[in-house]
Design an enzyme around this catalytic site. Structure first.
Site, short mmCIF file in Angstrom:
data_model
loop_
_atom_site.label_atom_id
_atom_site.label_comp_id
_atom_site.label_asym_id
_atom_site.label_seq_id
_atom_site.Cartn_x
_atom_site.Cartn_y
_atom_site.Cartn_z
N ILE A 1 50.01 37.49 37.80
CA ILE A 1 50.99 38.24 38.60
C ILE A 1 51.90 37.29 39.38
O ILE A 1 53.11 37.47 39.43
CB ILE A 1 50.27 39.24 39.54
CG1 ILE A 1 49.52 40.29 38.71
CG2 ILE A 1 51.27 39.91 40.48
CD1 ILE A 1 48.58 41.19 39.50
N THR B 1 50.59 42.63 47.77
CA THR B 1 50.28 43.64 46.75
C THR B 1 48.94 43.29 46.10
O THR B 1 48.65 43.77 45.00
CB THR B 1 51.39 43.72 45.69
OG1 THR B 1 51.62 42.42 45.16
CG2 THR B 1 52.68 44.29 46.23
N SER B 2 48.13 42.44 46.77
CA SER B 2 46.87 42.01 46.14
C SER B 2 45.68 42.80 46.66
O SER B 2 45.21 43.71 45.99
CB SER B 2 46.66 40.51 46.32
OG SER B 2 47.44 39.83 45.36
N ASP C 1 51.19 46.97 49.77
CA ASP C 1 50.75 48.00 48.82
C ASP C 1 49.25 48.24 48.96
O ASP C 1 48.68 49.06 48.26
CB ASP C 1 51.08 47.56 47.39
CG ASP C 1 50.77 48.65 46.37
OD1 ASP C 1 51.18 49.81 46.62
OD2 ASP C 1 50.11 48.36 45.36
N GLU D 1 41.61 50.77 53.22
CA GLU D 1 42.34 51.81 52.48
C GLU D 1 41.43 52.85 51.81
O GLU D 1 41.88 53.95 51.50
CB GLU D 1 43.22 51.17 51.40
CG GLU D 1 42.45 50.54 50.25
CD GLU D 1 43.35 49.88 49.21
OE1 GLU D 1 44.28 49.15 49.59
OE2 GLU D 1 43.13 50.10 48.00
N GLN E 1 50.07 51.38 44.62
CA GLN E 1 50.71 51.92 43.42
C GLN E 1 51.36 50.85 42.55
O GLN E 1 52.00 51.16 41.54
CB GLN E 1 51.77 52.97 43.80
CG GLN E 1 53.02 52.38 44.45
CD GLN E 1 54.11 53.40 44.68
OE1 GLN E 1 54.04 54.19 45.60
NE2 GLN E 1 55.15 53.37 43.85
N PHE F 1 50.26 48.90 40.37
CA PHE F 1 49.82 48.89 38.96
C PHE F 1 50.34 50.11 38.19
O PHE F 1 50.21 50.16 36.97
CB PHE F 1 48.28 48.93 38.90
CG PHE F 1 47.71 50.28 39.26
CD1 PHE F 1 47.64 50.69 40.57
CD2 PHE F 1 47.29 51.16 38.26
CE1 PHE F 1 47.14 51.95 40.91
CE2 PHE F 1 46.79 52.42 38.58
CZ PHE F 1 46.73 52.82 39.91
P1 NAI Z 1 44.73 35.90 38.17
O1 NAI Z 1 43.29 35.68 38.12
O2 NAI Z 1 45.55 35.76 36.93
O3 NAI Z 1 45.39 34.95 39.28
C1 NAI Z 1 44.83 34.72 40.55
C2 NAI Z 1 45.24 33.34 41.02
O4 NAI Z 1 44.75 33.15 42.34
C3 NAI Z 1 44.63 32.23 40.14
O5 NAI Z 1 45.65 31.30 39.76
C4 NAI Z 1 43.61 31.60 41.05
O6 NAI Z 1 43.43 30.21 40.81
C5 NAI Z 1 44.22 31.83 42.43
N1 NAI Z 1 43.25 31.69 43.49
C6 NAI Z 1 41.92 31.97 43.48
N2 NAI Z 1 41.37 31.64 44.66
C7 NAI Z 1 42.36 31.14 45.43
C8 NAI Z 1 42.43 30.63 46.76
N3 NAI Z 1 41.32 30.54 47.51
N4 NAI Z 1 43.62 30.21 47.23
C9 NAI Z 1 44.74 30.28 46.45
N5 NAI Z 1 44.74 30.75 45.19
C10 NAI Z 1 43.57 31.18 44.69
O7 NAI Z 1 44.92 37.35 38.81
P2 NAI Z 1 46.21 38.29 38.74
O8 NAI Z 1 46.13 39.16 37.54
O9 NAI Z 1 47.41 37.48 38.96
O10 NAI Z 1 45.93 39.25 39.99
C11 NAI Z 1 45.95 38.75 41.33
C12 NAI Z 1 45.40 39.82 42.26
O11 NAI Z 1 46.28 40.94 42.29
C13 NAI Z 1 44.07 40.44 41.79
O12 NAI Z 1 42.97 39.66 42.20
C14 NAI Z 1 44.07 41.78 42.46
O13 NAI Z 1 43.42 41.68 43.71
C15 NAI Z 1 45.55 42.08 42.70
N6 NAI Z 1 46.02 43.24 41.92
C16 NAI Z 1 46.61 44.28 42.60
C17 NAI Z 1 47.07 45.38 41.92
C18 NAI Z 1 47.74 46.53 42.63
O14 NAI Z 1 47.94 47.60 42.03
N7 NAI Z 1 48.12 46.40 43.88
C19 NAI Z 1 46.92 45.49 40.46
C20 NAI Z 1 46.34 44.32 39.84
C21 NAI Z 1 45.89 43.25 40.56
#
Ligand code: NAI
Length: 329
Positions: free
Chosen positions: A154, A232-233, A258, A263, A296, A298
């Site tokens: 993301i 948004t995480s 988000d 929540e 929302q 996703f």
């Molecule tokens: P991903 O696993 O591809 O990327 C996460 C990145 O964060 C990785 O590069 C990882 O090395 C890094 N990371 C891990 N620990 C860290 C730290 N202590 N400090 C800095 N960076 C660190 O995951 P993706 O797909 O990019 O998703 C990220 C987050 O987005 C998910 O964990 C989830 O919580 C959130 N998310 C939210 C959604 C929503 O609808 N609001 C939908 C999908 C995901």
């Protein structure tokens, strides 16, 4: 036939899973309730439990699932901070690591533009035939420094779009992808440098012990005055008390969320007729420079289709005893 207990069901889940299930023939029971240690009793006789972001698969719950004969927990989301990954047992846990990074990245940008250009305000004004521009002043995003915390799927999708705005991107990640940085044109820096230099900070890392409250009083102190923070995480990445304090002083210029740390009891349902309120959430909602959406990011057609198809496939692989690349336990 594989029996699936599907928790925290919404109409759109049922519609899509029923459609994809035509190719799999699972016996799915849809429950409205969320999974937790109280509702875990419902899983007796099921092979698979399918859960979403606010279901709780803590140690106690996972033990009950195992006692009930459940073999697989299938998360229909990417984040798995709601699962006790230290659980020892025979349960398999799978997730959908990628369903649409674009959906989340695009929504993050919608929050940014909405906050900066005050679209929410002008929309309501124009509805009332008020065409005044007072209080709507924004700034050019072009030329600004954007700090991205977490450069996974993301984070990278977000960076790609932000490059198109003509911004300078700096990033912080525990695991640097230097190749991507070179190809995409962004630079890794230490967290403190990112905090000090960014005009806009966007969180794209998972919620872990290390990242919980990564945005707190100390980190906000290091930021520029007027910084915009986007999350948004996961809600718990931000200490909400500090966020509110620093919004009130003007140190933080705007916030787009988000997700919210508490929540679970509010998001994904209509609470408008309930008297139940959360103090900090209400405070944030009342602030003029905050925009909150209800988890929302996703929620696009493409993402929902990918979630349904990958969840069905994950379950098939694990139930057949095959290696599944999306296993987390
Ligand atoms: P991903 O696993 O591809 O990327 C996460 C990145 O964060 C990785 O590069 C990882 O090395 C890094 N990371 C891990 N620990 C860290 C730290 N202590 N400090 C800095 N960076 C660190 O995951 P993706 O797909 O990019 O998703 C990220 C987050 O987005 C998910 O964990 C989830 O919580 C959130 N998310 C939210 C959604 C929503 O609808 N609001 C939908 C999908 C995901």
């Amino acid at each position: 036939m594989v029996k699936i207990a599907f928790f925290d069901t919404k109409d759109y889940d049922k519609e899509l899973f029923d459609e994809y299930n035509k190719n799999y023939g699972y016996d799915i029971t849809y429950f409205d309730s969320k999974l937790n240690k109280e509702t875990a009793e419902l899983t007796k006789g099921y092979d698979v439990v399918c859960i979403f972001v606010n279901d709780k698969a803590d140690e106690e719950t996972l033990k009950i699932l195992e006692e009930n004969g459940v073999k697989v927990v299938a998360l229909r989301c990417a984040g798995f901070n709601n699962v006790d990954v230290d659980h020892k047992g025979n349960l398999k846990v799978v997730r959908v690591p990628q369903y649409s990074p674009y959906a989340v990245a695009e929504h993050t940008i919608a929050l940014l533009l909405n906050i900066n250009r005050k679209i929410y305000k002008s929309y309501q004004r124009v509805k009332k035939y008020n065409f005044s521009l007072d209080g709507l002043l924004g700034f050019d995003v072009h030329g600004k420094t954007i700090g991205v915390i977490g450069t996974g799927r993301i984070g990278k999708a977000f960076i790609e779009i932000m490059k198109g705005f003509g911004t300078n991107i700096i990033a912080y990640d525990l695991f640097k992808d230097e190749k991507a940085a070179e190809e995409m044109g962004f630079k890794y820096v230490e967290l403190d440098e990112l905090l000090a230099q960014s005009d806009i900070i966007s969180l794209h890392c998972p919620l872990t012990k290390e990242t919980e409250n990564i945005i707190n009083k100390d980190s906000i102190d290091k930021m520029k005055k007027g910084v915009i923070i986007l999350n948004t995480s996961r809600g718990k990445l931000v200490d909400t008390d500090s966020l509110i304090d620093e919004l009130s002083t003007g140190k933080i210029g705007g916030v787009g969320l988000d997700v919210y740390e508490d929540e679970e009891e509010f998001f994904f349902r209509d609470m408008s007729n309930s008297y139940k309120r959360d103090k900090n959430l209400s405070m944030l909602i009342s602030m003029p420079n905050v925009i909150i959406t209800a988890h929302q990011s996703f929620f696009t057609k493409e993402a929902l289709n990918n979630i349904a198809s990958d969840t069905c496939e994950n379950i098939k692989q694990v139930m057949n005893g095959e290696k599944c690349k999306n296993e987390i336990l």
